[in-house]
Design a protein around this motif. Sequence first.
Motif, PDB file in Angstrom:
ATOM      1  N   VAL A   1      10.951  13.413   1.236  1.00  0.00           N
ATOM      2  CA  VAL A   1      11.410  14.106   0.025  1.00  0.00           C
ATOM      3  C   VAL A   1      10.940  15.558   0.057  1.00  0.00           C
ATOM      4  CG1 VAL A   1      11.367  11.977  -1.338  1.00  0.00           C
ATOM      5  CG2 VAL A   1       9.347  13.465  -1.325  1.00  0.00           C
ATOM      6  N   LYS A   2      11.486  16.370  -0.846  1.00  0.00           N
ATOM      7  CA  LYS A   2      10.997  17.742  -0.972  1.00  0.00           C
ATOM      8  C   LYS A   2       9.575  17.709  -1.535  1.00  0.00           C
ATOM      9  CE  LYS A   2      15.440  20.047  -1.595  1.00  0.00           C
ATOM     10  NZ  LYS A   2      16.298  20.825  -2.521  1.00  0.00           N
ATOM     11  N   PRO A   3       8.706  18.622  -1.079  1.00  0.00           N
ATOM     12  CA  PRO A   3       7.317  18.618  -1.557  1.00  0.00           C
ATOM     13  C   PRO A   3       7.200  18.680  -3.081  1.00  0.00           C
ATOM     14  CG  PRO A   3       7.528  20.054   0.348  1.00  0.00           C
ATOM     15  CD  PRO A   3       8.922  19.622  -0.011  1.00  0.00           C
ATOM     16  N   GLU A   4       8.112  19.390  -3.734  1.00  0.00           N
ATOM     17  CA  GLU A   4       7.994  19.519  -5.190  1.00  0.00           C
ATOM     18  C   GLU A   4       8.294  18.212  -5.932  1.00  0.00           C
ATOM     19  OE1 GLU A   4      11.936  21.721  -4.099  1.00  0.00           O
ATOM     20  OE2 GLU A   4       9.957  21.388  -3.193  1.00  0.00           O
ATOM     21  N   HIS A   5       8.835  17.215  -5.209  1.00  0.00           N
ATOM     22  CA  HIS A   5       9.113  15.911  -5.826  1.00  0.00           C
ATOM     23  C   HIS A   5       8.059  14.860  -5.490  1.00  0.00           C
ATOM     24  CE1 HIS A   5      13.627  17.168  -5.782  1.00  0.00           C
ATOM     25  NE2 HIS A   5      13.040  17.523  -6.914  1.00  0.00           N
ATOM     26  N   ALA A   6       7.072  15.223  -4.683  1.00  0.00           N
ATOM     27  CA  ALA A   6       6.141  14.228  -4.148  1.00  0.00           C
ATOM     28  C   ALA A   6       5.302  13.555  -5.236  1.00  0.00           C
ATOM     29  CB  ALA A   6       5.220  14.878  -3.103  1.00  0.00           C
ATOM     30  N   VAL A   7       4.741  14.334  -6.143  1.00  0.00           N
ATOM     31  CA  VAL A   7       3.870  13.760  -7.180  1.00  0.00           C
ATOM     32  C   VAL A   7       4.664  12.811  -8.078  1.00  0.00           C
ATOM     33  CG1 VAL A   7       2.484  14.284  -9.220  1.00  0.00           C
ATOM     34  CG2 VAL A   7       2.208  15.663  -7.136  1.00  0.00           C
ATOM     35  N   GLU A   8       5.843  13.261  -8.478  1.00  0.00           N
ATOM     36  CA  GLU A   8       6.707  12.440  -9.333  1.00  0.00           C
ATOM     37  C   GLU A   8       7.033  11.099  -8.662  1.00  0.00           C
ATOM     38  OE1 GLU A   8      11.336  12.806 -10.952  1.00  0.00           O
ATOM     39  OE2 GLU A   8      10.344  14.549 -10.076  1.00  0.00           O
ATOM     40  N   LEU A   9       7.350  11.142  -7.364  1.00  0.00           N
ATOM     41  CA  LEU A   9       7.702   9.920  -6.640  1.00  0.00           C
ATOM     42  C   LEU A   9       6.483   9.008  -6.471  1.00  0.00           C
ATOM     43  CD1 LEU A   9       9.692   8.186  -5.102  1.00  0.00           C
ATOM     44  CD2 LEU A   9       9.235   9.561  -3.059  1.00  0.00           C
ATOM     45  N   TRP A  10       5.350   9.596  -6.118  1.00  0.00           N
ATOM     46  CA  TRP A  10       4.114   8.815  -5.952  1.00  0.00           C
ATOM     47  C   TRP A  10       3.777   8.069  -7.252  1.00  0.00           C
ATOM     48  CZ3 TRP A  10       0.501   8.452  -1.781  1.00  0.00           C
ATOM     49  CH2 TRP A  10      -0.733   7.860  -2.113  1.00  0.00           C
ATOM     50  N   GLN A  11       3.878   8.782  -8.371  1.00  0.00           N
ATOM     51  CA  GLN A  11       3.537   8.159  -9.657  1.00  0.00           C
ATOM     52  C   GLN A  11       4.526   7.054 -10.026  1.00  0.00           C
ATOM     53  OE1 GLN A  11       3.261  11.783 -11.982  1.00  0.00           O
ATOM     54  NE2 GLN A  11       1.033  11.858 -11.774  1.00  0.00           N
TER      55      GLN A  11
ATOM     56  N   GLY B   1       0.833  -1.201   0.000  1.00  0.00           N
ATOM     57  CA  GLY B   1       0.000   0.000   0.000  1.00  0.00           C
ATOM     58  C   GLY B   1       0.864   1.245   0.000  1.00  0.00           C
ATOM     59  N   LEU B   2       0.311   2.319  -0.554  1.00  0.00           N
ATOM     60  CA  LEU B   2       1.018   3.590  -0.694  1.00  0.00           C
ATOM     61  C   LEU B   2       0.272   4.655   0.105  1.00  0.00           C
ATOM     62  CD1 LEU B   2       3.462   4.751  -2.277  1.00  0.00           C
ATOM     63  CD2 LEU B   2       1.882   5.233  -4.159  1.00  0.00           C
ATOM     64  N   PHE B   3       0.984   5.336   0.996  1.00  0.00           N
ATOM     65  CA  PHE B   3       0.370   6.304   1.907  1.00  0.00           C
ATOM     66  C   PHE B   3       1.013   7.674   1.758  1.00  0.00           C
ATOM     67  CE2 PHE B   3      -0.034   2.175   3.931  1.00  0.00           C
ATOM     68  CZ  PHE B   3      -1.254   2.192   4.577  1.00  0.00           C
ATOM     69  N   ASP B   4       0.192   8.723   1.856  1.00  0.00           N
ATOM     70  CA  ASP B   4       0.681  10.093   2.008  1.00  0.00           C
ATOM     71  C   ASP B   4       0.662  10.421   3.496  1.00  0.00           C
ATOM     72  OD1 ASP B   4       1.335  12.771   1.915  1.00  0.00           O
ATOM     73  OD2 ASP B   4      -0.541  13.414   0.960  1.00  0.00           O
ATOM     74  N   LEU B   5       1.847  10.617   4.082  1.00  0.00           N
ATOM     75  CA  LEU B   5       1.954  10.935   5.507  1.00  0.00           C
ATOM     76  C   LEU B   5       2.561  12.329   5.704  1.00  0.00           C
ATOM     77  CD1 LEU B   5       3.323   7.504   6.766  1.00  0.00           C
ATOM     78  CD2 LEU B   5       0.946   8.228   6.488  1.00  0.00           C
ATOM     79  N   SER B   6       2.335  13.194   4.741  1.00  0.00           N
ATOM     80  CA  SER B   6       2.972  14.515   4.758  1.00  0.00           C
ATOM     81  C   SER B   6       2.446  15.416   5.870  1.00  0.00           C
ATOM     82  CB  SER B   6       2.793  15.197   3.404  1.00  0.00           C
ATOM     83  OG  SER B   6       3.329  14.404   2.361  1.00  0.00           O
ATOM     84  N   HIS B   7       1.425  14.959   6.587  1.00  0.00           N
ATOM     85  CA  HIS B   7       0.912  15.740   7.722  1.00  0.00           C
ATOM     86  C   HIS B   7       1.790  15.585   8.966  1.00  0.00           C
ATOM     87  CE1 HIS B   7      -0.444  11.688   8.293  1.00  0.00           C
ATOM     88  NE2 HIS B   7      -1.137  11.948   9.369  1.00  0.00           N
ATOM     89  N   MET B   8       2.673  14.604   8.987  1.00  0.00           N
ATOM     90  CA  MET B   8       3.521  14.398  10.161  1.00  0.00           C
ATOM     91  C   MET B   8       4.434  15.607  10.365  1.00  0.00           C
ATOM     92  SD  MET B   8       2.546  11.451  11.336  1.00  0.00           S
ATOM     93  CE  MET B   8       3.818  10.711  12.360  1.00  0.00           C
ATOM     94  N   GLY B   9       4.886  15.810  11.607  1.00  0.00           N
ATOM     95  CA  GLY B   9       5.637  17.021  11.944  1.00  0.00           C
ATOM     96  C   GLY B   9       7.130  16.788  12.034  1.00  0.00           C
ATOM     97  N   GLU B  10       7.875  17.286  11.036  1.00  0.00           N
ATOM     98  CA  GLU B  10       9.329  17.137  11.039  1.00  0.00           C
ATOM     99  C   GLU B  10       9.990  18.345  11.693  1.00  0.00           C
ATOM    100  OE1 GLU B  10       7.609  14.857   7.621  1.00  0.00           O
ATOM    101  OE2 GLU B  10       7.546  16.982   8.148  1.00  0.00           O
ATOM    102  N   ILE B  11      10.898  18.062  12.620  1.00  0.00           N
ATOM    103  CA  ILE B  11      11.627  19.109  13.339  1.00  0.00           C
ATOM    104  C   ILE B  11      13.111  18.755  13.291  1.00  0.00           C
ATOM    105  CG2 ILE B  11      11.942  20.267  15.557  1.00  0.00           C
ATOM    106  CD1 ILE B  11       9.005  19.210  16.215  1.00  0.00           C
TER     107      ILE B  11
END
Length: 373
Positions: free
Chosen positions: A204-214, A50-60
């Motif tokens: 990853v950087k947000p601007e690479h997210a779609v490319e990686l997901w696909q 399965g493939l998940f978007d977890l970009s809501h997690m908090g990175e510090i």
Amino acid sequence: MSSTEELRHTALDALHRSLGATMTDFAGWDMPLRYGSERDEHTAVRTRAGLFDLSHMGEIAVTGPQAAALLDFALVGNIGGVKPGRARYTMICRADGGILDDLIVYRLAETEYLVVANASNAQTVLDALVERSAGFDAEVRDDRDAYALIAVQGPESPGILKSLTDADLDGLKYYAGLPGTVAGVPALIARTGYTGEDGFELFVKPEHAVELWQALTEAGAGVGLVPCGLSCRDTLRLEAGMPLYGHELSTALTPFDAGLGRVVKFEKEGDFVGREALQEAAERAAAKPPRVLVGLVAEGRRVPRAGFSVVSGGEVIGEVTSGAPSPTLGKPIAMAYVDAAHAAPGTPGVGVDIRGSHEPYEVVPLPFYKRQK
């Protein structure tokens, strides 16, 4: 959240909508709950991927010459003892020992750490780390906007990822991370997850997210990978006996109350926030065991929910913290804190009060599900 606050959107928001996802407000983020059947998504992770978007997690980010010393003071774990390239599950507590959040800390380099907090607690954790950094030669930086986080989980996930990277995945242990490229995208590749299966989390950087997901979607098409939402992530972690903040963990509980006293490292050098209160909590737990977190499996079909009372002989002996139908077991399951006298597996006469009816439940050890190695 108030009506005046706008939901935050991940870099994959438009993609989720194009896939027909049902979206939901989760900790101020507009997140995919499911794409189709949450049972099918759950089963895909258990049997395929399965493939998940977890970009809501908090990175510090915590960096600098005294980054390790700061984290050893601010958190309950021995973070200075984590080798570069490894990660550790730990907690941040209040001075009174109450759990502010459970965290994963990655040591990226000698003086560079990435702290990953739960979405609902990210600001609280950030504020606490900033406050506790006073006097340390270290910087605490809010990196939530610097990352998108994509997880691929399930038995087919190593094969899927191997087709897209030349990173040494075979040498990457559980709770370890290494920098690499996936489908040409620079990423921190971590062998961590919240499903009970083997899998990876890719920062990853947000601007690479779609490319990686696909790229991951295409690489996994032949082995049954599907996009997965937060709903099945919850049933997967429940089956795996993994705690969720706000359910099994809260400021009202110390790690010892939650049965997770092992994450508190009294042997590390120096003071840390909550040490005195946690030592008292450890002594209390040793003298008189607190309520114990157990698994409950339904004999019938009714599903228990958080807050429902656990009963025995007409007395309330505990409370359900999480409950759901288990796709893997084919029965409703729950985690609950119960009095120590009723915590042994197979304890007779235990039930859950579901709207006035005492439904019979079997007490079982956690986790409900453990993958075959």
